[in-house]
Design an enzyme around this catalytic site. Structure first.
Site, mmCIF file in Angstrom:
data_model
loop_
_atom_site.group_PDB
_atom_site.id
_atom_site.type_symbol
_atom_site.label_atom_id
_atom_site.label_comp_id
_atom_site.label_asym_id
_atom_site.label_seq_id
_atom_site.Cartn_x
_atom_site.Cartn_y
_atom_site.Cartn_z
ATOM 1 N N ASN A 110 0.906 -1.022 0.012
ATOM 2 C CA ASN A 110 -0.151 0.094 -0.007
ATOM 3 C C ASN A 110 0.981 1.262 -0.050
ATOM 4 O OD1 ASN A 110 -2.008 -1.639 0.329
ATOM 5 N ND2 ASN A 110 -2.400 -1.533 2.497
ATOM 6 N N HIS A 127 5.673 -0.619 -2.898
ATOM 7 C CA HIS A 127 5.370 -0.057 -3.985
ATOM 8 C C HIS A 127 5.114 1.487 -3.933
ATOM 9 C CE1 HIS A 127 2.916 -4.035 -5.357
ATOM 10 N NE2 HIS A 127 4.117 -4.112 -5.730
ATOM 11 N N GLY A 197 -5.350 -8.974 3.112
ATOM 12 C CA GLY A 197 -5.758 -8.140 2.062
ATOM 13 C C GLY A 197 -5.344 -7.837 0.649
ATOM 14 N N ASN A 223 -8.058 -12.574 4.377
ATOM 15 C CA ASN A 223 -8.546 -12.020 3.003
ATOM 16 C C ASN A 223 -10.210 -12.150 2.875
ATOM 17 O OD1 ASN A 223 -7.182 -10.148 0.886
ATOM 18 N ND2 ASN A 223 -8.411 -11.730 -0.491
ATOM 19 N N LEU A 224 -10.846 -11.192 2.327
ATOM 20 C CA LEU A 224 -12.355 -11.170 2.465
ATOM 21 C C LEU A 224 -12.856 -12.256 1.295
ATOM 22 C CD1 LEU A 224 -14.484 -9.173 3.446
ATOM 23 C CD2 LEU A 224 -14.449 -7.949 1.089
ATOM 24 N N ALA A 241 -10.594 -8.149 7.499
ATOM 25 C CA ALA A 241 -9.177 -7.788 8.363
ATOM 26 C C ALA A 241 -9.332 -7.267 9.544
ATOM 27 C CB ALA A 241 -8.184 -7.074 7.296
HETATM 28 N N1 APR Z 1 -10.589 -7.238 4.615
HETATM 29 C C1 APR Z 1 -9.534 -8.292 3.880
HETATM 30 N N2 APR Z 1 -9.687 -8.284 2.735
HETATM 31 C C2 APR Z 1 -10.414 -7.480 1.862
HETATM 32 C C3 APR Z 1 -10.986 -6.698 2.642
HETATM 33 C C4 APR Z 1 -11.355 -6.340 4.069
HETATM 34 N N3 APR Z 1 -11.913 -5.592 4.594
HETATM 35 N N4 APR Z 1 -11.663 -5.721 1.635
HETATM 36 C C5 APR Z 1 -11.328 -6.307 0.326
HETATM 37 N N5 APR Z 1 -10.233 -7.266 0.631
HETATM 38 C C6 APR Z 1 -9.579 -8.089 -0.145
HETATM 39 C C7 APR Z 1 -10.255 -8.180 -1.575
HETATM 40 O O1 APR Z 1 -11.166 -9.434 -1.732
HETATM 41 C C8 APR Z 1 -9.103 -8.345 -2.638
HETATM 42 O O2 APR Z 1 -8.838 -9.769 -2.498
HETATM 43 O O3 APR Z 1 -8.243 -7.318 -0.478
HETATM 44 C C9 APR Z 1 -7.812 -7.515 -1.817
HETATM 45 C C10 APR Z 1 -7.544 -6.482 -2.370
HETATM 46 O O4 APR Z 1 -6.983 -6.926 -3.984
HETATM 47 P P1 APR Z 1 -6.276 -5.754 -4.764
HETATM 48 O O5 APR Z 1 -7.370 -4.612 -4.847
HETATM 49 O O6 APR Z 1 -5.871 -6.449 -6.220
HETATM 50 O O7 APR Z 1 -4.941 -4.833 -3.926
HETATM 51 P P2 APR Z 1 -3.587 -5.563 -3.795
HETATM 52 O O8 APR Z 1 -3.529 -7.091 -3.675
HETATM 53 O O9 APR Z 1 -3.188 -4.792 -2.851
HETATM 54 O O10 APR Z 1 -3.111 -4.992 -5.078
HETATM 55 C C11 APR Z 1 -1.582 -5.202 -5.505
HETATM 56 O O11 APR Z 1 -1.525 -4.129 -7.463
HETATM 57 O O12 APR Z 1 -2.684 -2.062 -8.452
HETATM 58 C C12 APR Z 1 -1.388 -2.618 -8.132
HETATM 59 O O13 APR Z 1 0.565 -1.666 -6.904
HETATM 60 C C13 APR Z 1 -0.967 -1.978 -6.651
HETATM 61 O O14 APR Z 1 -0.180 -2.374 -4.490
HETATM 62 C C14 APR Z 1 -1.110 -2.651 -5.466
HETATM 63 C C15 APR Z 1 -1.031 -4.180 -6.056
#
Ligand code: APR
Length: 253
Positions: A110, A127, A197, A223-224, A241
């Protein structure tokens, strides 16, 4: 823990770690999901857009070259948004865990500052970060969060004799994540690796669970919903989370 909302695999193997917890090296990797309950939008919401933009239109070096005004304004809006959000119980649980457990490394994908605001100053941002901006010439980062730094006009650096344009201090698609040597070293040497997450779509972050598995660590996911790399984890807790992580970390302590 509320088993009805969790799919728990090998729970007991996970909790056995408590026996030698003080010596247990713990690494946590967080993704956008940990900040969702604070009101920060995740990247891969159902509509496939991130704050009304396709990721490739705002988060690639090509986008910055093609339309720097759009990209700059997009990230300035994300930087201003930091003032509207605050850490949630998941960030706070990790800060509390860090205080009580010295063998701990926190890595985040993040770019927000919610881990720091909860009290985790040593967070590794693989990142990049919204709070800093990077000189296009020298590639040095500088903290720029004063009110005058948050408008829509481009900003110039303070590091060069002739000030150069600043870009967001963000690792875009196609760029190399930051501090990877440190990250691999921490994951290769850990006993317990927890991902919170993250959808498991973006590498190298999504592959760190395999590095931990190869090193013989126990691997856990909060994770959700089941992510793309779900099969790689020893133990999975599905749910929010902010609800699950305080309990998981509490059990470990
Ligand atoms: N608690 C736990 N998990 C959650 C919640 C919650 N309240 N809300 C959403 N999620 C989960 C979703 O189900 C999803 O699987 O968090 C995940 C978020 O996924 P992404 O949006 O793809 O985020 P991330 O994996 O951090 O993305 C990775 O991609 O765009 C690039 O550089 C950016 O750092 C980012 C990277």
């Amino acid at each position: 823990m509320n088993d009805s909302c969790c799919y728990v695999r090998e729970l007991h193997r996970g909790l056995a770690i408590k026996d030698g917890m003080e010596e247990t090296k713990v690494v946590v990797l967080t993704g956008a999901g940990i900040s969702a309950e604070s009101g920060v939008r995740t990247f891969r919401d159902g509509d496939g857009l991130w704050e009304e933009h396709r990721i490739e239109d705002v988060a690639t070096p090509q986008a910055w070259m093609a339309d720097p005004v759009l990209v700059w304004r997009f990230y300035q809006a994300r930087r201003r948004q930091l003032f509207d959000v605050k850490p949630n119980p998941a960030h706070e649980a990790l800060a509390n865990f860090a205080q009580k457990h010295s063998q701990f490394t926190l890595i985040t994908q993040n770019v927000d500052d919610l881990h720091e605001r909860a009290g985790n100053d040593a967070t590794i941002h693989m990142h990049g970060r919204l709070r800093t901006l990077r000189c296009e010439q020298s590639e040095r980062s500088e903290p720029r969060m004063d009110e005058r730094d948050l408008g829509d006009e481009f900003l110039m650096c303070k590091c060069c004799a002739t000030p150069q344009r600043l870009r967001p201090d963000i690792v875009w698609f196609g760029e190399t994540p930051m501090r990877m040597d440190e990250i691999y070293s921490a994951v290769e040497n850990c006993d317990l690796f927890i991902v919170v997450g993250s959808s498991g779509h973006v590498y190298p972050a999504a592959g760190l669970v395999n590095v931990a598995n190869t090193a013989g660590a126990k691997t856990m996911l909060v994770n959700l919903e089941a992510p793309a790399n779900a099969d790689s984890f020893d133990e999975i807790h599905l749910g929010k989370a902010g609800e699950i992580l305080p309990e998981v970390l509490g059990l470990l302590l």
